[in-house]
Design a protein around this motif. Sequence first.
Motif, mmCIF file in Angstrom:
data_model
loop_
_atom_site.group_PDB
_atom_site.id
_atom_site.type_symbol
_atom_site.label_atom_id
_atom_site.label_comp_id
_atom_site.label_asym_id
_atom_site.label_seq_id
_atom_site.Cartn_x
_atom_site.Cartn_y
_atom_site.Cartn_z
ATOM 1 N N HIS A 177 0.855 -1.175 -0.098
ATOM 2 C CA HIS A 177 0.079 0.182 0.206
ATOM 3 C C HIS A 177 1.067 1.222 0.076
ATOM 4 C CE1 HIS A 177 -4.186 1.017 1.329
ATOM 5 N NE2 HIS A 177 -3.839 2.336 0.417
ATOM 6 N N SER A 237 0.160 9.548 -9.130
ATOM 7 C CA SER A 237 -0.393 8.484 -7.676
ATOM 8 C C SER A 237 -1.719 7.743 -8.965
ATOM 9 C CB SER A 237 -0.996 9.278 -6.841
ATOM 10 O OG SER A 237 -0.254 9.715 -6.016
ATOM 11 N N GLU A 238 -2.326 8.924 -9.492
ATOM 12 C CA GLU A 238 -3.181 8.242 -10.553
ATOM 13 C C GLU A 238 -3.387 7.240 -11.315
ATOM 14 O OE1 GLU A 238 -6.428 7.744 -10.189
ATOM 15 O OE2 GLU A 238 -6.638 6.895 -11.598
ATOM 16 N N ARG A 287 -1.694 4.218 -9.903
ATOM 17 C CA ARG A 287 -3.009 2.926 -9.358
ATOM 18 C C ARG A 287 -3.114 2.170 -9.503
ATOM 19 N NH1 ARG A 287 -8.291 2.691 -9.623
ATOM 20 N NH2 ARG A 287 -8.391 4.697 -11.285
ATOM 21 N N GLN A 288 -3.799 2.453 -11.535
ATOM 22 C CA GLN A 288 -4.356 2.095 -12.455
ATOM 23 C C GLN A 288 -2.792 0.834 -13.294
ATOM 24 O OE1 GLN A 288 -6.128 4.411 -15.560
ATOM 25 N NE2 GLN A 288 -6.898 6.371 -14.393
ATOM 26 N N ARG A 338 -2.527 -2.134 -9.862
ATOM 27 C CA ARG A 338 -3.620 -2.684 -9.484
ATOM 28 C C ARG A 338 -2.811 -3.880 -9.356
ATOM 29 N NH1 ARG A 338 -7.812 -3.516 -12.405
ATOM 30 N NH2 ARG A 338 -7.692 -2.751 -14.108
ATOM 31 N N ARG A 348 -1.615 -1.372 -3.489
ATOM 32 C CA ARG A 348 -3.315 0.033 -2.979
ATOM 33 C C ARG A 348 -2.052 1.145 -3.260
ATOM 34 N NH1 ARG A 348 -7.107 -2.517 1.708
ATOM 35 N NH2 ARG A 348 -4.916 -2.354 2.653
ATOM 36 N N VAL A 349 -3.273 2.262 -3.724
ATOM 37 C CA VAL A 349 -2.040 3.716 -3.711
ATOM 38 C C VAL A 349 -3.538 4.366 -3.192
ATOM 39 C CG1 VAL A 349 -1.837 5.627 -5.270
ATOM 40 C CG2 VAL A 349 -1.570 2.904 -6.077
ATOM 41 N N THR A 350 -3.582 5.102 -2.436
ATOM 42 C CA THR A 350 -4.202 6.327 -1.704
ATOM 43 C C THR A 350 -3.569 7.346 -1.404
ATOM 44 O OG1 THR A 350 -5.043 4.771 -0.069
ATOM 45 C CG2 THR A 350 -5.864 6.797 0.568
ATOM 46 N N ASN A 394 -9.919 -0.132 -2.025
ATOM 47 C CA ASN A 394 -8.373 0.963 -2.470
ATOM 48 C C ASN A 394 -9.019 2.291 -2.021
ATOM 49 O OD1 ASN A 394 -6.734 1.842 -3.162
ATOM 50 N ND2 ASN A 394 -5.990 0.842 -5.417
ATOM 51 N N ASN A 426 -8.627 5.829 -2.854
ATOM 52 C CA ASN A 426 -7.674 6.287 -3.804
ATOM 53 C C ASN A 426 -7.818 7.672 -3.460
ATOM 54 O OD1 ASN A 426 -10.617 4.994 -6.749
ATOM 55 N ND2 ASN A 426 -9.107 4.090 -5.261
#
Length: 251
Positions: free
Chosen positions: A140, A170-171, A174-175, A178, A183-185, A239, A241
């Motif tokens: 994470h 981050s976006e 995240r993609q 996954r 996980r990416v927050t 997740n 986001n």
Amino acid sequence: MTLRSDGLAGKVAVVTGASSGIGAATALALAAQGASVVLVARREDRLQDLARQVQSSGGHAEVVVADLADEAQARLTVERAVSAFGRVDILVNNAGLMLLGPVTGADTTDWRRMIDVNLLGLMYTTHAALPHMRTQGGGHIVNISSVSGRGASPTSAGYSASKWGVGGFSEGLRQEVRLDRIRVTVIEPGVVATELTDHITHQDTKVAYEGRIQTMIPLEAEDIAAAVVYAVTQPERVNVNEILIRPLDQG
Ligand code: NDP
């Protein structure tokens, strides 16, 4: 008061910028959930004090003194976590600077410092952590951005540039990750009472910003730590986001 739990028992969390503010509060909160914590920043005395605090409550902590603007030192923080505790489950990329000031006449050193730590430092530690998380079958990454990563205002352009960068990185990340169960927050705080404003070099902006804080009840570092704990203690299918948190008083 931090309630103890064993929700993160067996997990290893690296927290950058753990020598003060949000990072220190987050490290304590994760340790209170049972995680072993790796405390990263430049001020060793602060990190050692925090490590003692964690250890006196029965937790495990490792201190890593590093300047995250330096890629080699940033990467080493992750390797030190793995050599101390055998793995890295959670990486909280929190270290940062908010050197507010107008673009016109700006000291461009301020921009470089912010991009180097707020954005590139976070990218270096993430890059170093991903192979370990993939091998482990998950992990994470929690990136501390800002409301200035969603919007901008006069005097925030340089800081916003660094934090918008965090959002974009981050976006995409995240993609990408996954499928590796990583996980990416992104957490986007509004005004939090910490040492962040102490470092502003543009004096008029510093005075104006500190005056603005006086008009509100700001968030406490522990409020952001609680958001981190929320994100990392969800079931693995979840997740979280993005979390945007402002003080009630902030418009
Ligand atoms: P603090 O100034 O209290 O903490 C900043 C932390 O970053 C310190 O531990 C500092 O440690 C570390 N740091 C700075 N530069 C470096 C570096 N080159 N290498 C390693 N560590 C470094 O501020 P906050 O707790 O408020 O800030 C934490 C994060 O929260 C930042 O990313 C900030 O942008 C973000 N944020 C804060 C808000 C606020 O209102 N306070 C609002 C929105 C976002 P040391 O000096 O010992 O190296």
